[in-house]
Design a protein around this motif. Structure first.
Motif, short mmCIF file in Angstrom:
data_model
loop_
_atom_site.label_atom_id
_atom_site.label_comp_id
_atom_site.label_asym_id
_atom_site.label_seq_id
_atom_site.Cartn_x
_atom_site.Cartn_y
_atom_site.Cartn_z
N ASP A 1 -1.35 -6.81 9.85
CA ASP A 1 -2.51 -6.61 8.98
C ASP A 1 -3.80 -7.13 9.61
OD1 ASP A 1 -1.96 -9.30 8.77
OD2 ASP A 1 -1.73 -9.31 6.59
N ASP B 1 -5.73 -4.23 10.86
CA ASP B 1 -6.15 -3.18 9.94
C ASP B 1 -7.64 -2.82 10.06
OD1 ASP B 1 -3.60 -2.85 9.03
OD2 ASP B 1 -3.86 -4.01 7.19
N LEU C 1 -7.84 -0.49 12.94
CA LEU C 1 -7.24 0.81 12.62
C LEU C 1 -8.14 1.62 11.69
CD1 LEU C 1 -4.71 -0.38 13.99
CD2 LEU C 1 -3.35 0.74 12.24
N ASP C 2 -8.86 0.95 10.77
CA ASP C 2 -9.76 1.66 9.88
C ASP C 2 -10.84 2.41 10.68
OD1 ASP C 2 -8.39 0.77 7.67
OD2 ASP C 2 -9.78 -0.88 7.24
N ALA D 1 -9.22 5.27 12.65
CA ALA D 1 -8.87 6.36 11.74
C ALA D 1 -10.11 7.17 11.36
CB ALA D 1 -8.19 5.81 10.49
N LYS E 1 -10.85 9.94 13.59
CA LYS E 1 -9.97 11.08 13.31
C LYS E 1 -9.40 11.73 14.57
CE LYS E 1 -12.32 12.17 8.97
NZ LYS E 1 -13.08 13.19 8.18
N GLN F 1 6.87 7.59 9.02
CA GLN F 1 6.42 8.54 8.01
C GLN F 1 7.52 8.88 6.99
OE1 GLN F 1 3.48 11.67 9.36
NE2 GLN F 1 4.14 10.96 11.37
N ARG G 1 1.37 3.13 14.38
CA ARG G 1 0.92 2.97 12.99
C ARG G 1 -0.23 3.92 12.68
NH1 ARG G 1 -1.18 -2.43 12.18
NH2 ARG G 1 -1.14 -2.01 9.94
N LEU G 2 -1.17 4.06 13.63
CA LEU G 2 -2.30 4.95 13.40
C LEU G 2 -1.85 6.41 13.35
CD1 LEU G 2 -5.37 5.34 13.16
CD2 LEU G 2 -5.47 5.46 15.66
N ALA H 1 1.06 7.60 12.49
CA ALA H 1 1.76 7.84 11.22
C ALA H 1 0.77 7.92 10.06
CB ALA H 1 2.78 6.72 10.98
N ARG H 2 -0.21 7.06 10.08
CA ARG H 2 -1.23 7.05 9.02
C ARG H 2 -2.00 8.37 8.98
NH1 ARG H 2 -5.86 2.31 8.65
NH2 ARG H 2 -7.41 3.42 7.41
N LEU H 3 -2.25 8.96 10.16
CA LEU H 3 -3.02 10.20 10.24
C LEU H 3 -2.14 11.44 10.10
CD1 LEU H 3 -5.39 9.23 13.19
CD2 LEU H 3 -5.98 9.36 10.75
#
Length: 358
Positions: free
Chosen positions: A57, A60, A63-64, A67, A70, A162, A198-199, A201-203
């Motif tokens: 975390d 994070d 990563l924000d 993200a 994009k 995911q 992690r990024l 999977a998040r996207l």
């Protein structure tokens, strides 16, 4: 007369070639219609090598911002299964210890899926070509198993992350041994897991692209101890300039300010100080074996091959938004080489990390 004419012509050709060799690569893409690829090179510390593990975390905020950029293609500093398989066929060039350090062994995945690396790579490509917009959990488990057999563990983890927790179990090619490996990998603390997987999977991306390459810097050294001593001696001459950089990095890590850390290590001035203290110092090595020059030549060969793999990752995707995550000392080479590519814009990472996430 004819003889001298031939000599004169030959001289003119040599001079012409020498001049032409200095002409920079032209920009062929000016005023060309169509979309342009954007590549963001994120220099990173190797998080898995830090004395204390990094909490996920704490990354994070980083990563924000990534993200918000994009990316639809993410590359990582890891050796692909194909490259590892090739290296295994040349044991006199690439020793087992090096392979064990850089390459995962897909033996368990071969048993679980019945596929060797070439067959698994082909199956991955075919599966992704027919990948649905909303894959079922069984499809994700199957693709994760194929990635494991292909020697691409991080992409397997992208599929695994995911899955809803209740669907993270054996099946569709994943046996208990592979599930155990994926769970262990998910708990790892290196940047390929904590940032890239992690990024991705998040996207909602399906994979990452390993681009590392050690085929060009695996040259034989007649005296390893002397080689190491020469480099240590060279680096020692620059510690006055690099020492404060390393101290500030440590202070940011100790404070848990990882976004601040990544902003700092990606600054142009900081990178210049670090690479001058590493490769600039090595080039000033005075050993009769030219150890410092060998080191830099291997480093540059490695970067050339890595950047070629980055370019290959989006060769079929004009207009791609690419994020390349790589050790920070690679960044100046990556930016410079990628900046020569046609239809490619290299993004300013300081701007991406410096502004608020959107």
């Amino acid at each position: 007369m004819a003889k001298w004419l031939m000599v004169a012509l030959a001289s003119a050709l040599v001079c012409s070639t020498a001049v032409q060799a200095q002409v920079p690569l032209p920009r062929l893409d000016r005023q060309v219609p169509g979309v342009r690829a954007r590549v963001l090179v994120l220099g990173t510390v190797h998080l898995g090598q830090l004395p204390e593990p990094v909490a996920a975390d704490a990354l994070d905020p980083l990563l924000d911002r990534l993200a918000a950029y994009k990316p639809d293609v993410i590359t990582i500093e890891a050796i692909s299964g194909q490259r590892c398989e090739m290296m295994r066929h040349y044991p006199t060039l690439y020793d087992a210890d090096s392979l064990g350090h850089f390459c995962s062994t897909p033996d368990d995945a071969r048993v679980a899926t019945g596929l060797d690396v070439p067959s698994a790579v082909a199956r991955v490509q075919d599966t992704l070509q027919h990948w649905p917009a909303k894959p079922a959990p069984a499809q994700r488990r199957h693709l994760a198993a194929l990635f494991m057999a292909a020697g691409d563990r991080t992409s397997a983890l992208v599929q695994w992350l995911q899955l809803p927790p209740s669907d993270r179990h054996a099946g569709e090619g994943l046996d208990d041994a592979l599930v155990k490996q994926l769970r262990a990998l998910a708990a790892d603390h290196d940047e390929n897991v904590l940032i890239a997987a992690r990024l991705a999977a998040r996207l909602g991306l399906q994979r990452v692209y390993p681009v590392d390459d050690h085929t060009g810097d695996a040259f034989p050294v007649d005296d390893v101890k002397a080689y190491a001593a020469a480099l240590e001696g060279a680096w020692g001459t620059s510690r006055k300039s690099t020492g404060p950089v390393r101290e500030h990095e440590k202070a940011l890590i100790d404070a848990g300010d990882l976004l601040g850390l990544y902003r700092y290590i990606n600054r142009t001035g900081v990178l210049r100080t670090v690479i001058e203290g590493d490769f600039g110092a090595a080039l000033r090595d005075t050993s009769p074996q030219h150890y410092g020059q060998l080191y830099v030549a291997g480093w540059e060969t490695r970067n050339l091959r890595m950047v070629a793999s980055v370019r290959e990752a989006f060769v079929e995707r004009p207009g791609a938004r690419v994020l390349s995550i790589v050790g920070s000392e690679h960044k100046p080479w990556f930016d410079g080489l990628l900046g020569q590519m046609q239809d490619v814009d290299v993004m300013n990472v300081e701007q991406v990390l410096g502004g608020p996430a959107k």
